[in-house]
Scaffold this motif. Structure first.
Motif, PDB file in Angstrom:
ATOM      1  N   SER D  20       0.825  -1.199   0.000  1.00 42.74           N
ATOM      2  CA  SER D  20       0.000   0.000   0.000  1.00 42.74           C
ATOM      3  C   SER D  20       0.865   1.257   0.000  1.00 42.74           C
ATOM      4  O   SER D  20       0.487   2.280  -0.554  1.00 42.74           O
ATOM      5  N   ALA D  23       1.848   1.898  -3.535  1.00 40.07           N
ATOM      6  CA  ALA D  23       0.678   2.387  -4.289  1.00 40.07           C
ATOM      7  C   ALA D  23       0.405   3.843  -3.942  1.00 40.07           C
ATOM      8  O   ALA D  23       0.137   4.679  -4.820  1.00 40.07           O
ATOM      9  N   ARG D  24       0.477   4.123  -2.658  1.00 44.59           N
ATOM     10  CA  ARG D  24       0.220   5.495  -2.238  1.00 44.59           C
ATOM     11  C   ARG D  24       1.309   6.428  -2.771  1.00 44.59           C
ATOM     12  O   ARG D  24       1.029   7.545  -3.204  1.00 44.59           O
ATOM     13  N   ARG D  26       2.951   6.131  -5.513  1.00 41.01           N
ATOM     14  CA  ARG D  26       2.685   6.392  -6.939  1.00 41.01           C
ATOM     15  C   ARG D  26       1.518   7.362  -7.111  1.00 41.01           C
ATOM     16  O   ARG D  26       1.529   8.219  -7.994  1.00 41.01           O
ATOM     17  N   SER D  27       0.531   7.185  -6.276  1.00 39.97           N
ATOM     18  CA  SER D  27      -0.656   8.036  -6.408  1.00 39.97           C
ATOM     19  C   SER D  27      -0.335   9.508  -6.103  1.00 39.97           C
ATOM     20  O   SER D  27      -0.737  10.418  -6.828  1.00 39.97           O
ATOM     21  N   ALA D  30       1.885  10.999  -8.818  1.00 37.63           N
ATOM     22  CA  ALA D  30       1.132  11.250 -10.053  1.00 37.63           C
ATOM     23  C   ALA D  30       0.262  12.497  -9.912  1.00 37.63           C
ATOM     24  O   ALA D  30       0.073  13.250 -10.877  1.00 37.63           O
ATOM     25  N   ALA D  31      -0.239  12.718  -8.716  1.00 37.71           N
ATOM     26  CA  ALA D  31      -1.092  13.896  -8.512  1.00 37.71           C
ATOM     27  C   ALA D  31      -0.301  15.179  -8.749  1.00 37.71           C
ATOM     28  O   ALA D  31      -0.825  16.167  -9.283  1.00 37.71           O
ATOM     29  N   GLU D 335     -12.680  16.896  -5.963  1.00 36.29           N
ATOM     30  CA  GLU D 335     -11.538  16.263  -6.635  1.00 36.29           C
ATOM     31  C   GLU D 335     -11.205  16.931  -7.967  1.00 36.29           C
ATOM     32  O   GLU D 335     -10.074  17.284  -8.222  1.00 36.29           O
TER      33      GLU D 335
END
Lengths: 435, 435, 435, 435
Positions: D20, D23-24, D26-27, D30-31, D335
């Motif tokens: 996780s 994943a976090r 990368r997230s 990317a933001a 968002e």
């Protein structure tokens, strides 16, 4: 055309005789003290801006000049009044040593006025002893420079103090208004006086005292030109203002326009617009603007913009000087009349008036060395030469200049934005463009 | 002596024929683009100090000049690329209207580089149409000024960008090092060349293009003087530094000494002292100092202090010009050689070398109007004349100046503290003081 | 837990009886004059920095307070000494009207010292008349505030003048060195005194005078903590300096580190390193640093960095106050001893010493309103409340604070970089981290 | 009352599982990139003021964080992308080494955008390798801090860029206007919500991530107070302006009034008065002011003056926090809705709305350490603690804050004059003074 073999620089500081030198020393020193008679200890202490100095500092620094440049070397056994003063009252002479920072002159409350007076007396006593015994030519020359130096500071003392009082919201008066200045005085119309140009000689001719920067006398080639018979008046300057002069960038040098905007200039220094018309702050307090007096307290930028608006230009210093040589001294300094420029007297035939005295006249000449100029050796080499950059030449002397400190070859200099001196405007024109 | 009847000002901008004018337009415009080939979008956007401008701005502003001063009036039906650009890319022309604040040129990220390129293409297309049809003399004159204007900006674009990269701690290189500059190149010894003085003529002679500030051609009286055969080299300047030049106030103008202390100057701009000796930052990155190259990136203050240390002085602009007229152009701009001043070539008999190209030479002349000068009417009157205060004249052109933008009468001008241009030193001397 | 019903704010200004109020008025006013006895007219005129004021201004402004806030409303037929003074000596009360610009207080040479003395006498005479007749409670309260206001200015007058003399390169002495300060005085070791925390009451308890910002008395929850038994000494601070305290950014708040670098701080204000060790400038001139005296003239940044270096922290103002309530006043102000903090006396059992007097102690508490605080109506509402931002609370009073102006609930406040007050350091610690 | 035995500080950074965490990672990374999609190379390069940074710098500095604080120690054999970046992209970590000067971030054109992208990819690849293999708790904690650090910079990146575009006279739009924002949206009336006060707990409770400055959780004693149900709207703020709020010194803190006068503030940042009413500059260009949206881009001084005008005050950060714990998240970050605060939704019964998201709310609390706070060891100790002076706490998160970066205990902080963040106003009141 080939110029002749170069001559040696003129002897700028002719020796005075002992007796007369001492008399003159006493006279100049007394004039400084007289200027300060109506200044309180508080008045003499404050520095209103970095460019200005406290009156007390002027009195001490001019004394320091004689102590350091004359007595130290010239009077055997001379004892300093206070050893700290050598640095404290050194203005800018790197060859003499360190200097107290100029913007901090106003932080010195001790020595106070009384101790400054004692310092002057101490040096005066030693100078009297020295001069009574006679001095050699070289030392006499330095004494002479010291006296002219003190005369320069008399003018600064007066203009610095006027500026200081102007920052007081109570606008206090310092001197009585000159009795010879009735409101009805008027100036004659301005006329154009012609000069045919050609090769002329300028610079000091060797008769009497001159600073090194007035030498060597040299030849210069001038184009034919016209010079205004008198300085611009307040009324004439008002016409420029009312025509939007301060709002039209086309009239201004680029740096001048920046100065107008950065400082919010809308009129000469000390002018205020009131319900009853324009007033100006003077040594005798706030007074209605006198329309026929020469405009003063304008910067080079304002002088230049006014000239452009008037379809004219400022004279070069050489143009000014060749016209001043023949000029009468009728419009000059009023001994007891205080700090007021006078309306111009009637113009003599074909010659300009008020060239010598009343207002310093901005020229279009940047201050630089004359061809062949060499600064004196030693500390006096710093007197004039290291400032030959970023300043403009002013000519003529003002109502605040001692009368015997005014001469046609005298070169005063200030940076273009300066306004707290008695600076005014005289117009000139190329003959080729004249109608 | 009486000078002759004044002549009218020289026609400063002789008309070019349509075909050649278009060809020249294309050539100058292409040269600008070539300069920027190795600059990224990031490189072209940033303003490193208020005196400098982004490369992108130079490309847009030179385009604006043609759009506003030529196409608006000259091409019927011309449509602006973007109406906002009229203000955004106006540098300082008050007669045209409001201007975006100079220190904020670096805040403009849009339009970007691509849109700037499109703007240039849009105006180039319109200019091609206009010039193909032929223009009258007045408009052709303005086009000519626009081309010289763009050439001036080519030099600024290069020096501004060099300065920008110098502020990057990574000290990136921009161009390859010139292949014609082997380390072994040496300069000949400096010798003194004499001029006998007298009345000479200076100013543009009317052949070819000149700016208004080079006119009118006029006579001036010179004293005999000596001029150095070549500019001062890095090695010679190092001797001044090693002799304590930056620490001795006696060598400096007062404002110069203040600048040394306020800015901590210890060497020319871009010089760094390292364990392996002095380096300098160049368009090809940080490199060891080449001893025989002319010193560059010195202020007027440093040039003046060096001259005083060397018992000499800077030449006046008139002295410089009369010596440049006969000077060979052998030391000038290297088309593909980039931004490096070259060591001086062997001196021809009795004539100075490297007068035209390599380095801008500070003169002792403040920038002011020639006798009889009148600025052109309209916007072009703001081009040169409103800066005639607080600046010094530089002569000769540098390694960054386009070769056909260099001429003996050209008057460049910058304020005394400026160092980011390719500014150097040539010595002069009064003949009367020469041994 | 639910707190009780809110009580009304404490009556901060209990009414004094007429006779005692007049006596107290005379006593406070005389103390101001006594402070200035050895100051010349020059000394009283100069403003050494924008944060400081001339002594003459302090004397006039404290007089203005009574004239404007008491006599205008309270004395029928009162005539102003000079109508211009209403603006000239207004410090910062927008509700009263315009104010002369603070940084220009030093430009006012007129009124001078003599006229200021006359102004004080004029107002004193009117106040005597008013107070002799008795005043109502509301007016008596304002008189009381005016007296405390004048006591605050007595301290400022002294610290401003000390700062002014420190800017004089001659470092003049102002007062005799206190006779009770032999070099052999030593301070006892510092020990940690514990407080168990919990809900405590802080703020003024309603007995005697207090400013509005000390109210309302309120409850606050404290964690257990330790407080140092005495302030940090010069010797202890020197250890921090010698350990590289001024060179280690890890010890400093970010803004503190910036201040160290921007100002070149290497020691407290007034300290100088000499061949014979550290000296400090005092009201009796430059003297060797006394190792056991409390360190003074440090900023909040320095106090905070010292505490971090000592593995401690500054106390909150509430921690300080609860420890001060029981503290002896044995270390306080020496009536005739002048401006020197004393070495700490022997500490009583379990209680801190020198809490009240000697040095202002920086706390870790930003200055803001107490819960439930409301500023008074009218001009006095501007006295304290509009400064509740960007300042830090100091507690305890200094050797320059009048003894009856010191109390445990008193909240002084200054911005973090300030050093010209007698500001020192007392350490604290969280009990949870204590060994 | 005696408080309980101190607890250890909460574990601020609970370990995430490898999968996780990657994943976090990368997230979040990317933001950041997504934010910059519509920014050109030019857009990403310029620094519009010293407080802001170029977008390119934000992208590089957040990458530097992982390279320096995670990969250097955590990944065996890691090779730096470019060794110079260690200093070039260090923001303020003295414990890591020297830093490129903050105001010069905009002078760096190389590395450019493409190289910055490559730098991010290089570090992302190494981080993926590291995280895939699993890391110990300590390192995972630092990664977690790095991700929250990057989220903070996402907000700064957006607000810095909005500010940059606002300095462009062409006022370019950056994003499309949010489709969920019809002009007809209205906010409900503001109501007062009561809290009874007493001893409450504040600070992070240990569930999920928190910065060190949110710890330790501790008890504090509050007086009863009221909190407004929603932030102040543009319309309400306009009423303050129209009532002369910017012209009445009685409404302002002393420093605030100085800021109003020095900066000429007449409205919030980005507002312009036009013939068609007020407009404001947004990420979608210049738009009419939406009356029911929360007011944003006001300084602490303006927020405080508004509150005084409204007979209220700003909440303390503890008051705010206890009310936020129960608050719905219904008014938070949209968002895809971009950088626009929304009009408040209907208020739930007895609970405030829009506490979390929309606007940062100025509190009356200066930013300082919680009782018992200790900064982390090492470089992360510099993250928050050295700024605990001269700043004010803001709470709640804005429309530019990533949704999962918002929590009730989060303490944002800025100096009082700051306006370029999405800063707004929520009112509070002492219950004792409420009617």
């Amino acid at each position: 055309m080939r110029v002749e073999t170069p001559r040696p620089p003129v002897p700028a500081h002719p020796t005075a005789q002992p007796a007369s030198l001492l008399a003159r020393y006493r006279s100049v020193r007394a004039a400084t003290e007289k200027l300060c008679v109506s200044m309180s200890a508080e008045d003499q202490t404050v520095q209103a801006m970095p460019d200005a100095s406290p009156a007390k500092w002027h009195r001490a620094h001019t004394t320091w000049f004689f102590e350091t440049l004359v007595l130290e070397a010239g009077l055997t056994g001379y004892r300093h009044f206070d050893g700290h003063f050598r640095e404290l009252f050194n203005s800018y002479y790197n060859s003499i040593g360190a200097q107290h920072a100029r913007p901090e002159r106003g932080l010195i409350t001790r020595p106070g006025v009384a101790e400054t007076t004692a310092y002057r007396a101490h040096v005066d006593e030693a100078m009297a002893r020295l001069l009574a015994g006679g001095v050699d030519d070289a030392l006499a020359d330095i004494v002479e420079v010291g006296l002219h130096h003190e005369q320069q500071h008399q003018e600064l003392l007066a203009t610095d103090f006027k500026y200081l009082l102007s920052r007081n919201p109570l606008a206090p008066a310092w001197l009585e208004h000159p009795s010879d200045l009735p409101d009805s005085l008027t100036a004659p119309p301005s006329t154009w006086l012609a000069h045919g140009g050609g090769v002329v000689e300028v610079g000091h001719d060797g008769n009497g005292f001159a600073y090194d920067n007035e030498t060597p006398r040299h030849r210069v080639l001038l184009e034919p030109f016209l010079l205004a018979s008198r300085p611009v008046t307040n009324d004439e300057y008002l016409a420029f203002m009312e025509d939007g002069g301060y709002g039209d960038p086309a009239l201004w040098l680029s740096d001048g326009w920046s100065a107008v905007q950065a400082n919010g200039w809308q009129a000469p220094l000390y002018w205020r617009s009131t319900d009853d018309g324009w007033t100006t702050f003077t040594s005798s307090g706030t007074r209605p603007l006198a329309p026929d007096e020469p405009v003063v307290h304008v910067s080079l930028y304002e002088a230049d913009a006014y000239a452009r608006w008037a379809d004219a230009r400022l004279p070069s210093e050489e143009e000014w000087e060749v016209m001043a040589v023949d000029a009468p001294r009728n419009g000059t300094f009023q001994e007891d009349g205080g700090l007021h420029p006078r309306p111009a007297p009637a113009a003599p035939d074909g010659r300009p008036t008020q060239m010598l005295g009343d207002v310093w006249e901005w020229t279009r000449s940047p201050y630089s060395a004359y061809p062949g100029y060499r600064p004196p050796a030693g500390a006096l080499g710093e007197y004039n030469s290291k400032f030959m950059c970023n300043q403009m030449v002013l000519r003529g002397g003002s109502c605040a200049t001692p009368a015997d400190h005014i001469r046609a070859s005298y070169r005063n200099f200030f940076p273009p934005p300066v306004r707290w001196q008695f600076t005014g405007v005289r117009l000139a024109k190329d003959a080729r463009y004249a109608v």
